[in-house]
Design an enzyme around this catalytic site. Structure first.
Site, PDB file in Angstrom:
ATOM      1  N   LYS A 188       0.844  -1.194   0.000  1.00 42.43           N
ATOM      2  CA  LYS A 188       0.000   0.000   0.000  1.00 42.43           C
ATOM      3  C   LYS A 188       0.881   1.246   0.000  1.00 42.43           C
ATOM      4  O   LYS A 188       1.550   1.548   0.989  1.00 42.43           O
ATOM      5  CB  LYS A 188      -0.918   0.034   1.227  1.00 42.43           C
ATOM      6  CG  LYS A 188      -2.026   1.068   1.030  1.00 42.43           C
ATOM      7  CD  LYS A 188      -2.638   1.560   2.302  1.00 42.43           C
ATOM      8  CE  LYS A 188      -1.811   2.592   3.000  1.00 42.43           C
ATOM      9  NZ  LYS A 188      -1.573   3.819   2.209  1.00 42.43           N
ATOM     10  N   GLY A 241       6.926   5.011   8.100  1.00 44.17           N
ATOM     11  CA  GLY A 241       6.078   6.197   8.211  1.00 44.17           C
ATOM     12  C   GLY A 241       6.267   6.855   9.557  1.00 44.17           C
ATOM     13  O   GLY A 241       7.309   6.703  10.200  1.00 44.17           O
ATOM     14  N   SER A 242       5.234   7.539  10.002  1.00 39.47           N
ATOM     15  CA  SER A 242       5.353   8.326  11.234  1.00 39.47           C
ATOM     16  C   SER A 242       5.259   7.439  12.475  1.00 39.47           C
ATOM     17  O   SER A 242       4.679   6.349  12.432  1.00 39.47           O
ATOM     18  CB  SER A 242       4.243   9.371  11.265  1.00 39.47           C
ATOM     19  OG  SER A 242       3.000   8.722  11.242  1.00 39.47           O
ATOM     20  N   THR A 243       5.782   7.943  13.573  1.00 40.34           N
ATOM     21  CA  THR A 243       5.732   7.202  14.832  1.00 40.34           C
ATOM     22  C   THR A 243       4.279   7.040  15.298  1.00 40.34           C
ATOM     23  O   THR A 243       3.901   5.983  15.814  1.00 40.34           O
ATOM     24  CB  THR A 243       6.598   7.928  15.883  1.00 40.34           C
ATOM     25  OG1 THR A 243       7.941   7.966  15.370  1.00 40.34           O
ATOM     26  CG2 THR A 243       6.600   7.217  17.219  1.00 40.34           C
ATOM     27  N   VAL A 245       1.533   6.679  13.488  1.00 36.57           N
ATOM     28  CA  VAL A 245       0.879   5.566  12.775  1.00 36.57           C
ATOM     29  C   VAL A 245       1.571   4.242  13.116  1.00 36.57           C
ATOM     30  O   VAL A 245       0.907   3.200  13.206  1.00 36.57           O
ATOM     31  CB  VAL A 245       0.835   5.827  11.247  1.00 36.57           C
ATOM     32  CG1 VAL A 245       0.242   4.640  10.506  1.00 36.57           C
ATOM     33  CG2 VAL A 245       0.009   7.073  10.944  1.00 36.57           C
ATOM     34  N   GLY A 246       2.875   4.290  13.379  1.00 36.64           N
ATOM     35  CA  GLY A 246       3.584   3.077  13.795  1.00 36.64           C
ATOM     36  C   GLY A 246       2.928   2.438  15.017  1.00 36.64           C
ATOM     37  O   GLY A 246       2.785   1.217  15.108  1.00 36.64           O
ATOM     38  N   GLU A 264       9.866   1.399  10.541  1.00 42.44           N
ATOM     39  CA  GLU A 264      10.888   2.429  10.265  1.00 42.44           C
ATOM     40  C   GLU A 264      10.186   3.759  10.443  1.00 42.44           C
ATOM     41  O   GLU A 264       9.337   4.133   9.621  1.00 42.44           O
ATOM     42  CB  GLU A 264      11.404   2.303   8.827  1.00 42.44           C
ATOM     43  CG  GLU A 264      12.145   1.030   8.521  1.00 42.44           C
ATOM     44  CD  GLU A 264      13.493   0.935   9.200  1.00 42.44           C
ATOM     45  OE1 GLU A 264      13.908   1.898   9.877  1.00 42.44           O
ATOM     46  OE2 GLU A 264      14.126  -0.117   9.077  1.00 42.44           O
ATOM     47  N   CYS A 299      13.739  10.866   6.550  1.00 42.98           N
ATOM     48  CA  CYS A 299      13.683  10.510   7.973  1.00 42.98           C
ATOM     49  C   CYS A 299      15.018  10.667   8.686  1.00 42.98           C
ATOM     50  O   CYS A 299      15.078  11.039   9.844  1.00 42.98           O
ATOM     51  CB  CYS A 299      13.197   9.079   8.099  1.00 42.98           C
ATOM     52  SG  CYS A 299      14.192   7.950   7.126  1.00 42.98           S
ATOM     53  N   GLU A 396       9.754  16.170  15.271  1.00 40.09           N
ATOM     54  CA  GLU A 396      10.101  15.987  13.864  1.00 40.09           C
ATOM     55  C   GLU A 396       9.283  16.950  13.001  1.00 40.09           C
ATOM     56  O   GLU A 396       8.057  16.983  13.099  1.00 40.09           O
ATOM     57  CB  GLU A 396       9.811  14.543  13.424  1.00 40.09           C
ATOM     58  CG  GLU A 396      10.260  14.298  12.003  1.00 40.09           C
ATOM     59  CD  GLU A 396       9.935  12.891  11.498  1.00 40.09           C
ATOM     60  OE1 GLU A 396       8.784  12.460  11.659  1.00 40.09           O
ATOM     61  OE2 GLU A 396      10.834  12.254  10.932  1.00 40.09           O
TER      62      GLU A 396
HETATM   63  P1  NAD Z   1       2.362   8.331   7.733  1.00 41.67           P
HETATM   64  O1  NAD Z   1       2.626   7.578   8.971  1.00 41.67           O
HETATM   65  O2  NAD Z   1       1.333   9.389   7.749  1.00 41.67           O
HETATM   66  O3  NAD Z   1       1.934   7.362   6.548  1.00 41.67           O
HETATM   67  C1  NAD Z   1       2.735   6.241   6.164  1.00 41.67           C
HETATM   68  C2  NAD Z   1       1.851   5.227   5.489  1.00 41.67           C
HETATM   69  O4  NAD Z   1       0.893   4.758   6.434  1.00 41.67           O
HETATM   70  C3  NAD Z   1       1.037   5.775   4.313  1.00 41.67           C
HETATM   71  O5  NAD Z   1       0.951   4.766   3.328  1.00 41.67           O
HETATM   72  C4  NAD Z   1      -0.323   6.036   4.940  1.00 41.67           C
HETATM   73  O6  NAD Z   1      -1.384   6.022   3.999  1.00 41.67           O
HETATM   74  C5  NAD Z   1      -0.430   4.874   5.915  1.00 41.67           C
HETATM   75  N1  NAD Z   1      -1.343   5.093   7.029  1.00 41.67           N
HETATM   76  C6  NAD Z   1      -1.869   6.246   7.493  1.00 41.67           C
HETATM   77  N2  NAD Z   1      -2.657   6.017   8.556  1.00 41.67           N
HETATM   78  C7  NAD Z   1      -2.622   4.682   8.782  1.00 41.67           C
HETATM   79  C8  NAD Z   1      -3.209   3.820   9.752  1.00 41.67           C
HETATM   80  N3  NAD Z   1      -3.996   4.299  10.716  1.00 41.67           N
HETATM   81  N4  NAD Z   1      -2.926   2.501   9.700  1.00 41.67           N
HETATM   82  C9  NAD Z   1      -2.096   1.996   8.760  1.00 41.67           C
HETATM   83  N5  NAD Z   1      -1.526   2.758   7.800  1.00 41.67           N
HETATM   84  C10 NAD Z   1      -1.780   4.084   7.812  1.00 41.67           C
HETATM   85  O7  NAD Z   1       3.793   8.857   7.300  1.00 41.67           O
HETATM   86  P2  NAD Z   1       4.120   9.788   6.076  1.00 41.67           P
HETATM   87  O8  NAD Z   1       3.616  11.144   6.437  1.00 41.67           O
HETATM   88  O9  NAD Z   1       3.666   9.135   4.812  1.00 41.67           O
HETATM   89  O10 NAD Z   1       5.713   9.753   6.065  1.00 41.67           O
HETATM   90  C11 NAD Z   1       6.469  10.580   6.854  1.00 41.67           C
HETATM   91  C12 NAD Z   1       6.988   9.850   8.068  1.00 41.67           C
HETATM   92  O11 NAD Z   1       7.685   8.680   7.670  1.00 41.67           O
HETATM   93  C13 NAD Z   1       7.978  10.664   8.848  1.00 41.67           C
HETATM   94  O12 NAD Z   1       7.727  10.542  10.213  1.00 41.67           O
HETATM   95  C14 NAD Z   1       9.309  10.018   8.511  1.00 41.67           C
HETATM   96  O13 NAD Z   1      10.316  10.216   9.447  1.00 41.67           O
HETATM   97  C15 NAD Z   1       8.926   8.590   8.368  1.00 41.67           C
HETATM   98  N6  NAD Z   1       9.911   7.854   7.567  1.00 41.67           N
HETATM   99  C16 NAD Z   1      10.752   6.982   8.202  1.00 41.67           C
HETATM  100  C17 NAD Z   1      11.719   6.292   7.487  1.00 41.67           C
HETATM  101  C18 NAD Z   1      12.660   5.334   8.162  1.00 41.67           C
HETATM  102  O14 NAD Z   1      13.262   4.522   7.474  1.00 41.67           O
HETATM  103  N7  NAD Z   1      12.822   5.374   9.481  1.00 41.67           N
HETATM  104  C19 NAD Z   1      11.818   6.487   6.109  1.00 41.67           C
HETATM  105  C20 NAD Z   1      10.950   7.378   5.496  1.00 41.67           C
HETATM  106  C21 NAD Z   1       9.981   8.050   6.235  1.00 41.67           C
END
Ligand code: NAD
Length: 492
Positions: A188, A241-243, A245-246, A264, A299, A396
């Site tokens: 996704k 993605g973000s912490t 959503v993690g 990540e 990130c 961040e």
């Molecule tokens: P995000 O967490 O908003 O979204 C990431 C993904 O999760 C997207 O595909 C989004 O549609 C999906 N998503 C959103 N809500 C969800 C939910 N409730 N359940 C499951 N999936 C959901 O992050 P973003 O804004 O797309 O990316 C930016 C973030 O990613 C920053 O915090 C950045 O630091 C982090 N990031 C980390 C790394 C790493 O390797 N550590 C690399 C790149 C980006």
């Protein structure tokens, strides 16, 4: 660099964008659409279907049957490696198209998409192709009349959730090791940046290199992502993605089948410059090169610069003119050095943090505003005299905003560098070898760079400590996370 393919992209975008599962493109069950737009012009590009839980269910069913299909399950390791290499070759062959779609939807410059994102989006398949027949089990020295050995089995269906900053690259970081170990995937992408992955799905489909159901894509945002994290027949989720959503992903796993999770997440990475550096100008140059690449939407970007008080002024005097000279502009203009932020909410978030920095009393040294009336462009921004407690030093921002913090002693700077919830990456610049080792040991970060910020290689683990993540990507670490370890005992 090949010329961009904007004319081709315009024609390609006339077709409806659809999900892909079971070897077919599919409009899905939901009528909800996400408007995808060009961040540099704010013009609409196309509509992306918002995947529903029903769509995820259909994709998982397709991935399950793909996993059971003898054409994939019994494929020889050599043949699986060949398939992976073919996937990499598709990226290479269509590099200009894919880079054009990436730049269009993300806002990064075409140069960045072409030279930074695409080569590794292809090469990661070659790297993991080489692993298909090299991941050995162990023979365990157990007592008694037994032979005991371990093996690594594929998990089955893996859910891969990808952010918008390196859309195809971060997808392929996950797809390549997952397939190398014999799994099937439901990927996704982020809704803002789905184009390159769906084009990649088309290329794979046309090349007929994978049995149906091995590679599946569900488009959409939080609804589809939640459905993946909570799906009881998905055995593993790899999330970048973000912490915030993690944490939801972990809850989804805990509330369903306790699937394996790799995370990540975000970062607030420090870069420490000591006063003993031999070449201040070279250090400024290297730091400048890593500060604002991909418009700060990276990130591991160093966003907290700890400068020893003896070089603080000289460092900034050399840095600021370089920052002021950065040309922000439209992705396909060869003069552009920094593109538009990926989407409106991110753009507004960055501007609001700049206001927070000003109101907290940090000294604005460069940038600090949007540029142009259209498009989500933010001037690269440097704050000086930032203190550890300010929000701009702790949270961040994920944009081109850097905080500079003076320090006196090694002990003090290590404490400040570690004083955040994140622990993704950290840099140290010093000419003193003992100090380099000491500080590298003391820093709480998954990756520490000495005298050269931002190294990365498929052979080296990538990921963070603390709230920056769980597990690691790259090298053997990714492979482990896409397998289940089995111990087999034989009585003799
Ligand atoms: P995000 O967490 O908003 O979204 C990431 C993904 O999760 C997207 O595909 C989004 O549609 C999906 N998503 C959103 N809500 C969800 C939910 N409730 N359940 C499951 N999936 C959901 O992050 P973003 O804004 O797309 O990316 C930016 C973030 O990613 C920053 O915090 C950045 O630091 C982090 N990031 C980390 C790394 C790493 O390797 N550590 C690399 C790149 C980006």
């Amino acid at each position: 660099m090949s010329e961009h393919k904007l004319d081709w992209a315009k024609r390609w975008l006339e077709k409806p964008i659809r999900h892909y599962w079971g070897g077919e493109f599919n409009s899905g069950n939901s009528s909800q659409k996400f408007q995808s737009s060009n961040p540099a012009t704010e013009e609409n590009l196309t509509e992306i279907p918002e995947g529903s839980a029903v769509d995820v269910d259909a994709a998982v069913a397709a991935a399950e049957s793909g996993f059971k299909n003898p054409a994939w399950r019994n494929i020889s390791r050599r043949e699986r490696a060949r398939v992976l290499r073919q996937m990499g070759e598709l990226v290479r062959k269509h590099q200009a198209e894919l880079a054009t779609l990436e730049a269009l939807s993300n806002g990064k410059t075409y140069k960045e998409a072409f030279y930074d994102d695409m080569p590794d989006s292809a090469d990661v398949f070659d790297y993991y192709a080489g692993w298909t027949d090299k991941f050995y089990g162990e023979s365990c020295p157990v007592d008694g009349s037994f032979v005991n050995f371990t093996q690594r089995d594929p998990i089955g269906v893996c859910g891969l959730i990808v952010p918008w900053n390196f859309p195809l690259l971060l997808a392929n970081w996950k797809i390549a090791p997952a397939l190398a170990m014999g799994n099937t995937v439901v990927v996704k992408p982020a809704p803002f940046t789905s184009l390159s992955l769906i084009r990649f799905a088309e290329l794979i489909h046309e090349a007929k290199i994978l049995p149906p159901g091995v590679f599946n894509v569900v488009l959409g945002g939080a609804t589809a992502g939640e459905a993946i994290s909570r799906h009881s027949r998905i055995g593993k989720v790899s999330f970048t993605g973000s912490t915030v959503v993690g944490r939801r992903i972990v809850e989804g796993s805990a509330g369903s089948n306790l699937k394996g999770v790799t995370l990540e997440l975000g970062g607030k990475s420090p870069n420490i410059i000591f006063d003993d550096i031999a070449d201040l100008e070279g250090t400024v140059q290297r730091s400048f090169g890593s500060m604002f690449s991909h418009k700060g939407e990276k990130c591991s970007e160093p966003t907290r610069f700890f400068l020893h008080e003896k070089i603080y002024n000289r460092f900034l005097e050399s840095l600021i003119p370089k920052v002021d000279a950065v040309i922000c502009g439209e992705q396909f203009d060869p003069k552009s050095q920094q593109g538009a932020q990926c989407h409106k909410a991110q753009f507004e978030k960055i501007l609001s943090y700049i206001e927070i920095g000003k109101s907290e009393g940090a000294k604005l040294l460069a940038g600090g505003e949007r540029t142009g009336k259209k498009g989500y462009f933010v001037r690269p921004t440097v704050f000086g005299e930032v203190s550890q407690k300010m929000r701009i030093a702790q949270e961040e921002i994920f944009g081109p905003v850097v905080s500079c913090i003076p320090f006196r002693t090694e002990e003090e700077v290590v404490a400040m560098a570690n004083d955040t919830g994140y622990g993704l990456a950290a840099g140290v610049f010093t000419a003193d070898v003992s100090r380099a080792h000491r500080v590298a040991q003391a820093l709480e970060a998954g990756m520490v760079f000495v005298n050269h910020y931002g190294c990365y290689d498929f052979a080296s683990p990538f990921g963070g400590m603390k709230e920056s993540g769980w597990g690691r990507e790259m090298a053997i670490h990714s492979l482990e996370s896409y397998t289940r370890l089995k111990s087999i005992w034989i009585k003799y």
